[in-house]
Design an enzyme around this catalytic site. Structure first.
Site, PDB file in Angstrom:
ATOM      1  CB  THR A  56      -0.906   0.021   1.246  1.00 19.32           C
ATOM      2  OG1 THR A  56      -0.110   0.358   2.400  1.00 19.32           O
ATOM      3  CG2 THR A  56      -1.577  -1.322   1.479  1.00 19.32           C
ATOM      4  CB  CYS A  57       0.165   4.852  -0.038  1.00 17.62           C
ATOM      5  SG  CYS A  57      -1.041   5.042   1.295  1.00 17.62           S
ATOM      6  NE  ARG A  59       0.793  -1.150   6.634  1.00 22.08           N
ATOM      7  CZ  ARG A  59       1.324  -0.964   7.842  1.00 22.08           C
ATOM      8  NH1 ARG A  59       2.268  -1.767   8.295  1.00 22.08           N
ATOM      9  NH2 ARG A  59       0.899   0.025   8.615  1.00 22.08           N
ATOM     10  CG  ASP A 117      -6.705   4.396   6.858  1.00 18.22           C
ATOM     11  OD1 ASP A 117      -7.817   4.032   6.443  1.00 18.22           O
ATOM     12  OD2 ASP A 117      -5.841   4.924   6.140  1.00 18.22           O
ATOM     13  N   GLY A 192      -6.727   9.833 -12.042  1.00 13.11           N
ATOM     14  CA  GLY A 192      -6.832   8.494 -11.463  1.00 13.11           C
ATOM     15  C   GLY A 192      -8.185   8.287 -10.818  1.00 13.11           C
ATOM     16  CB  ILE A 196      -7.182   6.308  -3.570  1.00 13.39           C
ATOM     17  CG1 ILE A 196      -6.752   5.207  -2.606  1.00 13.39           C
ATOM     18  CG2 ILE A 196      -6.739   7.675  -3.043  1.00 13.39           C
ATOM     19  CD1 ILE A 196      -5.255   5.107  -2.405  1.00 13.39           C
TER      20      ILE A 196
END
Length: 417
Positions: A56-57, A59, A117, A192, A196
């Site tokens: 992910t952003c 990890r 989160d 994008g 997200i």
């Protein structure tokens, strides 16, 4: 290559996260779907049948049942073409109970840059699903994954750890609300339209009142679909340069391997706010040096504290207690699974001893024919009694070697009585 048991002591996690590495470092170790495929293929050739990769952003982590943790480090570094030594400089390498505890805390949002989160749960589900569809998940990780999901749900339903909206994308909305004058009237370009990007777009409309939003996506049809749903505009990617020059606010939530926005695209003199929600970074760092341009990436956004943070921090002890209860349940399953494996081995050995004794001792064999006490049914009953005794002792104290020897002695003793 020797085999290794699929058990808790051979379960590892090797990873890097925002805690010790910045977004530039994490970008180099980010795993695409093609690289994920490569990892799964290489793992199977090395005898690793259970693993998944979470990228992910915040990890990149690889969880797996392996001979040793270096196998997992090699898989990540080979797939990304990066140095194993550099990875170790930033990495955490965990085993057994520590590795499982880490996964429980990650899934609960306790290890996220923004506490609580909850988006990470969906990312874990996708990561496990990807591996499972390619035969990369076995009984151990399957059981652990289900326990982790159950725990995450209990924490969400029984604590306020995830109260409010706490994702990185919403942190971007909070920043714009606080820093951009008359934000609802600004021209917004969103690049994008994945999960997200979609969430950010809806928050721009719902929380900031923005209406002048233009979408650009690599697959134009997806941008058009979202634009129709939200009654905004979509442009083909060929219009990117013009849209970048005209926008007041630029939000980049793409998944490109290299930056798609650089200083050369932003030559205008008017103020622009640029938010990069991508990993790897899709906005070049040279943008930050331009006059009138404010650039934020996921690291900077994640450090922003929102008004719910203190409330969520107060819920951490409750979440940790739920995790403790659930991990205890999983560890008990691991213990019982290990005991069953030992009992199976002992049962086979006792049966072998029984058969071997009859085969090599003619006098005993003749005696067996003349008595019912040593019939096959009686032998099975004796073996089961021995196993029951052994299991009871193992539940009290884990001394598998001692109990193995005791089981043989008990079997012989039962035969003598």
């Amino acid at each position: 290559m020797g085999e290794f048991p699929t058990d808790l002591q051979h379960f590892f996690v090797a990873g890097i996260s925002y805690k010790k590495s910045d977004s530039a470092v994490r970008s180099r170790f980010a795993i695409s779907n093609d690289q994920y495929e490569q990892i799964l293929h290489a793992a199977k050739s090395r005898g690793i049948t259970e693993l998944f990769v979470l990228s992910t952003c915040n990890r990149t982590e690889i969880y797996g049942v392996a001979r040793d943790i270096e196998q997992l480090v090699s898989l990540i570094c080979e797939a990304t073409g990066q140095s194993a030594d550099e990875f170790r400089n930033f990495a955490y390498l965990l085993r057994g109970e520590d590795a499982t505890q880490h996964l429980f805390e990650v899934a609960a949002g306790l290890d996220s840059q923004i506490l609580g989160d909850y988006e990470i749960v969906g990312q874990i589900k996708l990561a496990v699903k990807f591996s499972k569809e390619r035969s990369g998940i076995g009984p151990f990780i399957e059981r652990l994954f289900n326990q982790v999901l159950q725990t995450s749900k209990l924490i969400k339903n029984n604590t306020a750890l995830s109260s409010g909206t706490v994702s990185v994308s919403f942190a971007a909305i909070q920043y714009l609300k606080e820093q951009v004058p008359d934000v609802a009237d600004k021209t917004v370009l969103l690049i994008g339209t994945g999960k997200i990007g979609r969430n950010t777009c809806k928050n721009l409309i719902d929380y900031l009142g923005c209406q002048n939003i233009t979408l650009i996506n690599r697959t134009h049809e997806k941008a058009e679909e979202l634009a129709r749903e939200l009654n905004i505009e979509a442009l083909h990617s060929s219009h990117l340069n013009q849209a970048l020059a005209q926008a007041d606010i630029i939000v980049v939530a793409a998944n490109a391997p290299e930056p798609i926005v650089s200083a050369a695209h932003l030559t205008g003199s008017h103020n622009q706010w640029i938010i990069d929600l991508s990993i790897p970074n899709n906005v070049h760092t040279d943008v930050a040096s331009l006059p009138g341009k404010q650039l934020l990436n996921v690291d900077e956004l994640s450090r922003m504290k929102d008004e719910n943070l203190l409330k969520r921090q107060a819920e951490v002890p409750k979440a940790l207690q739920i995790i403790a209860d659930q991990t205890a349940e999983f560890l008990e399953w691991c213990r019982m699974r290990r005991q069953l494996a030992v009992l199976r081995v002992v049962k086979l050995k006792l049966e072998e001893i029984h058969t071997s004794t009859l085969t090599t001792n003619p006098e005993l064999q003749q005696w067996v024919y003349n008595t019912t006490l040593a019939s096959s049914d009686d032998a099975a009953s004796r073996i089961q009694k021995v196993l029951n005794t052994m299991a009871a002792k193992m539940r009290v104290k884990n001394q598998r070697g001692c109990h193995y020897l005791e089981a043989i002695n008990d079997f012989i003793a039962f035969g003598a009585n």
